[in-house]
Design a protein around this motif. Structure first.
Motif, PDB file in Angstrom:
ATOM      1  N   TYR A 109       0.825  -1.212   0.000  1.00 40.09           N
ATOM      2  CA  TYR A 109       0.000   0.000   0.000  1.00 40.09           C
ATOM      3  C   TYR A 109       0.859   1.262   0.000  1.00 40.09           C
ATOM      4  O   TYR A 109       0.387   2.335  -0.354  1.00 40.09           O
ATOM      5  CB  TYR A 109      -0.906  -0.033   1.230  1.00 40.09           C
ATOM      6  N   HIS A 110       2.121   1.145   0.380  1.00 40.91           N
ATOM      7  CA  HIS A 110       3.029   2.291   0.415  1.00 40.91           C
ATOM      8  C   HIS A 110       3.789   2.467  -0.903  1.00 40.91           C
ATOM      9  O   HIS A 110       4.692   3.305  -0.982  1.00 40.91           O
ATOM     10  CB  HIS A 110       4.031   2.136   1.561  1.00 40.91           C
ATOM     11  N   SER A 112       3.364   2.906  -5.164  1.00 38.09           N
ATOM     12  CA  SER A 112       2.528   3.123  -6.346  1.00 38.09           C
ATOM     13  C   SER A 112       3.286   2.662  -7.590  1.00 38.09           C
ATOM     14  O   SER A 112       4.475   2.957  -7.735  1.00 38.09           O
ATOM     15  CB  SER A 112       2.158   4.599  -6.487  1.00 38.09           C
ATOM     16  N   ARG A 129      -3.721   4.527  -7.640  1.00 41.29           N
ATOM     17  CA  ARG A 129      -3.517   3.098  -7.431  1.00 41.29           C
ATOM     18  C   ARG A 129      -2.220   2.838  -6.669  1.00 41.29           C
ATOM     19  O   ARG A 129      -1.242   3.570  -6.794  1.00 41.29           O
ATOM     20  CB  ARG A 129      -3.456   2.342  -8.759  1.00 41.29           C
ATOM     21  N   THR A 130      -2.230   1.781  -5.878  1.00 40.71           N
ATOM     22  CA  THR A 130      -1.025   1.296  -5.206  1.00 40.71           C
ATOM     23  C   THR A 130      -0.788  -0.144  -5.636  1.00 40.71           C
ATOM     24  O   THR A 130      -1.614  -0.745  -6.329  1.00 40.71           O
ATOM     25  CB  THR A 130      -1.168   1.364  -3.680  1.00 40.71           C
ATOM     26  N   GLN A 131       0.314  -0.681  -5.206  1.00 37.18           N
ATOM     27  CA  GLN A 131       0.602  -2.081  -5.513  1.00 37.18           C
ATOM     28  C   GLN A 131      -0.396  -3.018  -4.838  1.00 37.18           C
ATOM     29  O   GLN A 131      -0.550  -4.164  -5.243  1.00 37.18           O
ATOM     30  CB  GLN A 131       2.026  -2.434  -5.073  1.00 37.18           C
ATOM     31  N   SER A 133      -3.605  -2.367  -4.784  1.00 32.27           N
ATOM     32  CA  SER A 133      -4.896  -2.190  -5.449  1.00 32.27           C
ATOM     33  C   SER A 133      -5.213  -3.312  -6.424  1.00 32.27           C
ATOM     34  O   SER A 133      -6.379  -3.603  -6.686  1.00 32.27           O
ATOM     35  CB  SER A 133      -4.922  -0.863  -6.214  1.00 32.27           C
ATOM     36  N   LEU A 142      -4.844   5.753  -2.769  1.00 29.89           N
ATOM     37  CA  LEU A 142      -4.436   6.909  -1.981  1.00 29.89           C
ATOM     38  C   LEU A 142      -5.021   8.175  -2.589  1.00 29.89           C
ATOM     39  O   LEU A 142      -5.154   8.281  -3.816  1.00 29.89           O
ATOM     40  CB  LEU A 142      -2.905   7.012  -1.940  1.00 29.89           C
ATOM     41  N   THR A 155      -5.613   8.121   3.487  1.00 29.31           N
ATOM     42  CA  THR A 155      -5.947   6.714   3.227  1.00 29.31           C
ATOM     43  C   THR A 155      -7.420   6.418   3.481  1.00 29.31           C
ATOM     44  O   THR A 155      -7.854   5.295   3.256  1.00 29.31           O
ATOM     45  CB  THR A 155      -5.113   5.800   4.144  1.00 29.31           C
TER      46      THR A 155
END
Length: 248
Positions: A109-110, A112, A129-131, A133, A142, A155
């Motif tokens: 989540y940290h 992208s 989007r994040t990894q 997602s 985010l 968040t």
């Protein structure tokens, strides 16, 4: 005079040869070699305050995944790195309560899967989007707001400022955040478990028909039939008593 010129000519010729020899003998400066592969851990080590984040990147294998993707993707990546103080400010046991899969989700989540400069984050289309997602842009995303040089990230559960950049050069941007980015999907009121619930065991003896053994309530027709039988029985007893009076 002519004799002097003739005497100096060989000397000048020799000097010219020596100078040309020294010039050609000097080594040329080597051309700069190609830049080595980008390593996220090395960048964080230089920052000096990301021990816990580096540990989680290591045990979840997310750090290795980022390094591989950085050197194979044209989109680049953006990492939001919480400081050690950010982890210390978490409620006791927050990370210990997470399963291994949930810890991976938290660290993903940290990250992208695209390079963003600070200016990009001010005008980006939310949610980002994040990894974590996957293919769904609306989940584990985010949201960024701000103006001028100040950028805030939210968040849905926590909000903090995006601080200075450890690196802001394609293909990787690394920004410092003073809070661990806890996704609302995992920690908010409308919590969505990232792990599917285990199926019910057939041996548990619990089924959807567990209430089938309960006695069904009597229908109105059953009640009326019961009332008629009681009335008929009472009339018969009264007739027998009347007959006995006449006999005696």
């Amino acid at each position: 005079m002519a004799t002097t010129r003739l005497t100096l000519a060989p000397i000048l010729l020799i000097a010219a040869v020596l100078l040309s020899t020294e010039t050609t003998a000097q080594p040329t400066a080597p051309a700069p070699g190609p830049a080595g592969p980008i390593n996220l851990t090395q960048i964080l080590e230089k920052g000096g305050q990301f021990t816990k984040f580096m540990h989680l990147l290591n045990i979840t294998q997310v750090g290795a995944q980022v390094n591989i993707q950085l050197n194979s993707s044209s989109e680049g990546m953006t990492v939001f790195a919480p400081t050690d103080n950010a982890f210390q400010n978490l409620k006791p046991g927050t990370l210990n309560k997470l399963t291994a899969d949930e810890q991976v989700k938290l660290i993903l989540y940290h990250v992208s899967p695209k390079y963003y400069s600070l200016d990009d984050l001010l005008s980006v289309s939310n949610p980002v989007r994040t990894q974590a997602s996957g293919r769904d842009n609306g989940v584990y995303g985010l949201n960024f707001t701000g103006e001028a040089n100040q950028v805030n990230v939210s968040t849905g559960y926590v909000e903090t400022r995006v601080s200075n950049a450890l690196r802001q050069q394609r293909p990787l941007a690394v920004y410092v955040v003073d809070m661990v980015l806890l996704p609302g999907e995992m920690f908010g009121e409308n919590k969505l478990s990232p792990i599917a619930p285990a199926p019910k065991s057939p041996s548990s003896g619990v089924s959807d028909d567990s209430n089938s053994t309960k006695k069904a309530p009597a229908s109105p027709s059953d009640k009326s039939g019961s009332g008629e039988r009681k009335a008929g029985l009472g009339f018969g007893i009264g007739l027998v008593v009347l007959c006995l009076k006449f006999l005696f």
